[in-house]
Design a protein around this motif. Structure first.
Motif, PDB file in Angstrom:
ATOM      1  N   SER A 350       0.774  -1.261   0.068  1.00 19.59           N
ATOM      2  CA  SER A 350       0.027  -0.007  -0.101  1.00 19.59           C
ATOM      3  C   SER A 350       0.913   1.299   0.051  1.00 19.59           C
ATOM      4  N   GLU A 351       1.850   1.361   0.923  1.00 19.27           N
ATOM      5  CA  GLU A 351       2.838   2.353   0.942  1.00 19.27           C
ATOM      6  C   GLU A 351       3.606   2.640  -0.189  1.00 19.27           C
ATOM      7  N   SER A 352       4.547   1.485  -0.533  1.00 15.82           N
ATOM      8  CA  SER A 352       5.196   1.838  -1.625  1.00 15.82           C
ATOM      9  C   SER A 352       4.542   1.719  -2.999  1.00 15.82           C
ATOM     10  N   GLY A 353       3.483   0.748  -3.133  1.00 16.64           N
ATOM     11  CA  GLY A 353       2.993   0.621  -4.486  1.00 16.64           C
ATOM     12  C   GLY A 353       1.905   1.867  -4.716  1.00 16.64           C
ATOM     13  N   MET A 354       1.137   2.313  -3.609  1.00 17.75           N
ATOM     14  CA  MET A 354       0.028   3.358  -4.003  1.00 17.75           C
ATOM     15  C   MET A 354       0.279   4.521  -3.210  1.00 17.75           C
ATOM     16  N   ALA A 355       1.562   5.085  -2.332  1.00 17.72           N
ATOM     17  CA  ALA A 355       1.686   5.864  -1.647  1.00 17.72           C
ATOM     18  C   ALA A 355       0.415   6.190  -0.705  1.00 17.72           C
ATOM     19  N   ALA A 356      -0.127   4.981  -0.143  1.00 18.86           N
ATOM     20  CA  ALA A 356      -1.265   5.147   0.734  1.00 18.86           C
ATOM     21  C   ALA A 356      -0.886   4.413   1.868  1.00 18.86           C
ATOM     22  N   TRP A 357      -0.926   5.382   2.938  1.00 13.94           N
ATOM     23  CA  TRP A 357      -0.495   5.015   4.268  1.00 13.94           C
ATOM     24  C   TRP A 357      -1.190   4.294   5.270  1.00 13.94           C
ATOM     25  N   ILE A 358      -0.898   3.260   5.855  1.00 15.70           N
ATOM     26  CA  ILE A 358      -1.637   2.488   7.158  1.00 15.70           C
ATOM     27  C   ILE A 358      -0.859   2.671   8.373  1.00 15.70           C
ATOM     28  N   ASN A 359      -1.122   3.309   9.164  1.00 18.37           N
ATOM     29  CA  ASN A 359      -0.354   3.189  10.549  1.00 18.37           C
ATOM     30  C   ASN A 359      -0.902   2.342  11.506  1.00 18.37           C
ATOM     31  N   ASP A 360       0.030   1.617  12.000  1.00 22.30           N
ATOM     32  CA  ASP A 360      -0.210   0.566  13.146  1.00 22.30           C
ATOM     33  C   ASP A 360      -0.438   0.975  14.671  1.00 22.30           C
ATOM     34  N   VAL A 361      -0.066   2.458  14.714  1.00 22.28           N
ATOM     35  CA  VAL A 361      -0.162   2.647  16.030  1.00 22.28           C
ATOM     36  C   VAL A 361      -1.089   4.114  16.215  1.00 22.28           C
ATOM     37  N   ALA A 362      -2.009   4.050  16.927  1.00 30.05           N
ATOM     38  CA  ALA A 362      -2.952   5.219  17.365  1.00 30.05           C
ATOM     39  C   ALA A 362      -2.010   6.408  17.538  1.00 30.05           C
ATOM     40  N   PRO A 363      -2.162   7.601  16.877  1.00 31.68           N
ATOM     41  CA  PRO A 363      -1.431   8.970  17.200  1.00 31.68           C
ATOM     42  C   PRO A 363      -1.447   9.346  18.526  1.00 31.68           C
ATOM     43  N   GLU A 364      -2.716   9.151  19.128  1.00 30.98           N
ATOM     44  CA  GLU A 364      -2.898   9.541  20.549  1.00 30.98           C
ATOM     45  C   GLU A 364      -1.974   8.694  21.539  1.00 30.98           C
ATOM     46  N   ASP A 365      -2.141   7.477  21.178  1.00 35.88           N
ATOM     47  CA  ASP A 365      -1.233   6.402  22.044  1.00 35.88           C
ATOM     48  C   ASP A 365       0.164   6.707  21.882  1.00 35.88           C
ATOM     49  N   ALA A 366       0.594   7.067  20.784  1.00 31.01           N
ATOM     50  CA  ALA A 366       1.930   7.559  20.463  1.00 31.01           C
ATOM     51  C   ALA A 366       2.216   8.527  21.311  1.00 31.01           C
ATOM     52  N   ALA A 367       1.570   9.767  21.343  1.00 27.10           N
ATOM     53  CA  ALA A 367       1.719  10.811  21.689  1.00 27.10           C
ATOM     54  C   ALA A 367       2.093  10.683  23.465  1.00 27.10           C
ATOM     55  N   GLU A 368       1.192   9.931  23.760  1.00 22.55           N
ATOM     56  CA  GLU A 368       1.121   9.597  25.429  1.00 22.55           C
ATOM     57  C   GLU A 368       2.682   8.706  25.747  1.00 22.55           C
ATOM     58  N   ARG A 369       2.942   7.844  24.875  1.00 23.96           N
ATOM     59  CA  ARG A 369       4.145   7.030  25.266  1.00 23.96           C
ATOM     60  C   ARG A 369       5.363   7.912  25.020  1.00 23.96           C
ATOM     61  N   ILE A 370       5.397   8.791  23.934  1.00 20.81           N
ATOM     62  CA  ILE A 370       6.645   9.731  23.629  1.00 20.81           C
ATOM     63  C   ILE A 370       6.421  10.711  24.816  1.00 20.81           C
ATOM     64  N   ARG A 371       5.339  10.973  25.379  1.00 25.47           N
ATOM     65  CA  ARG A 371       5.519  12.117  26.613  1.00 25.47           C
ATOM     66  C   ARG A 371       6.048  11.418  27.855  1.00 25.47           C
ATOM     67  N   ALA A 372       5.499   9.978  28.136  1.00 23.39           N
ATOM     68  CA  ALA A 372       6.217   9.374  29.271  1.00 23.39           C
ATOM     69  C   ALA A 372       7.559   9.176  28.979  1.00 23.39           C
TER      70      ALA A 372
END
Length: 384
Positions: A350-372
């Motif tokens: 999807s990403e390399s062939g179509m440049a359509a991104w799929i993320n495995d981590v919710a941004p809100e969860d990522a932000a919480e982990r980065i803050r911690a």
């Protein structure tokens, strides 16, 4: 942090390439140290080819196949020269140093390029410039190990190179960045980054500029100002804030852990930052890198290398006289392709062939982990 003066001096390497020292003390004499290597004159060049289906330029740089690849630590070309061990840096020590890449992706071609009789090939000579930025002479360090004073010197180097390269008539965009980790494709382990001065506006910047134009036409407001204000109001994805900067995980983050760092007073390029912005940037950037280092703590006996990341400065394109687009908002994108301990985010179909991104981590969860994972400011390396 008290603003520090940086002393700039320039010299030449044995093959004619430029080297520039950014020193924290005056009159070091480092730029006067001769490069004793028997190098032939630099004759590298690349070619630009046009992709009509995507309306994009692609650079061909076949000479890079022979570039230095993962040398042992005692043969690293980014260490200072010592005795008969001669490197890309002739001086026996340095604070921050910038030099023209010996194997550049972009460089003026010696002869014109065209497609000849090939009807599908539209080509032109390359132009622009590629530089290497060494953050410290300590081979075993990382950017996150620097003192705030040294990080501030790096900021000065970035700003200097942005202004000088952006003023060249063959440059349309200046891109400072750092790759860290073999997972990213790093071939030299010494802590360093690069600067690409493109002879065209790269696709990511062109897309942002187009989006900003549409937003201005539809709302009368600046797109970058709107994004920052909306993220600050939402608050859930903000990971660090200061008097002059704010960092957040974007609501539509593409990477498992991704941060955007914006100055609160919008500027188009690094050289337009004032002293207060540059001072605070040195500290908050170190905090973000420290957080990325802390995202995946090593268990006892673990073998994962440090968090791989790409740190990418998004700056305004410049017009023919070097003036940056005032509508563009300078910002940093910092991201890692590691999604979990021992697991990477691959750019597959999807990403390399179509440049359509799929993320495995919710941004809100990522932000919480980065803050911690943000380090205690009291634990920063002390000023030198």
């Amino acid at each position: 942090m008290r603003t520090r003066q940086v002393f700039r001096s320039a010299g030449s390497l044995a093959d004619g390439r430029e080297i520039i020292y950014f020193d924290e003390a005056p009159d070091t004499g480092r730029a006067d140290v001769a490069d004793r290597r028997p190098l032939p004159p630099s004759t590298t060049g690349s070619q630009l080819r046009y992709d009509p289906l995507l309306d994009e330029w692609v650079a061909l740089a076949a000479h890079r196949q022979n570039r230095t690849y993962l040398p042992p630590p005692d043969e690293c070309p980014l260490d200072p020269s010592a005795g008969e061990r001669l490197s890309e840096i002739p001086a026996g020590d340095y604070d921050v140093v910038v030099f023209e890449n010996r194997f550049p992706s972009l460089a003026p071609a010696p002869e014109p390029a065209d497609g000849g009789d090939d009807p599908a090939l539209l080509a032109r000579p390359s132009a622009g410039r590629c530089e290497v930025v060494c953050f410290t002479s300590d081979h075993a360090a990382s950017f996150s190990d620097l003192t705030p004073a040294r990080a501030r010197t790096v900021v000065e180097a970035w700003a200097d190179r942005t202004a000088e390269l952006g003023a060249r008539p063959d440059v349309a965009h200046v891109y400072p960045f750092e790759n860290r980790g073999v997972e990213i494709g790093v071939t030299l382990q010494h802590p360093h980054g690069q600067i690409y001065a493109y002879p065209f506006v790269p696709p990511r910047i062109a897309a942002m500029r187009e989006a900003a134009g549409k937003h201005r036409a539809a709302t009368g407001a600046n797109l970058f100002d709107t994004v920052v204000a909306d993220e600050r109001r939402a608050g859930s994805r903000v990971v660090a804030e200061g008097e002059h900067w704010t960092a957040f995980v974007p609501a539509a983050a593409r990477w498992p852990y991704e941060v955007r760092l914006f100055p609160l007073r919008r500027v188009p390029t690094l050289d337009r930052l004032d002293d207060d912005q540059r001072d605070e940037l040195a500290g908050i950037y170190l905090d973000l890198l420290g957080a990325f280092d802390g995202l995946f703590p090593q268990p006892a006996g673990g073998t994962d290398p440090p968090t791989p990341y790409i740190s990418a400065w998004h700056q305004a394109p410049v017009d023919a006289d070097g003036t940056p687009d005032p509508e563009f908002g300078l910002h940093l994108q910092l991201f890692t392709l590691r999604r979990a301990p021992g697991k990477l985010k691959y750019l597959a179909g999807s990403e390399s062939g179509m440049a359509a991104w799929i993320n495995d981590v919710a941004p809100e969860d990522a932000a919480e982990r980065i803050r911690a994972a943000l380090p205690d400011p009291a634990a920063r390396p002390t000023e030198s």
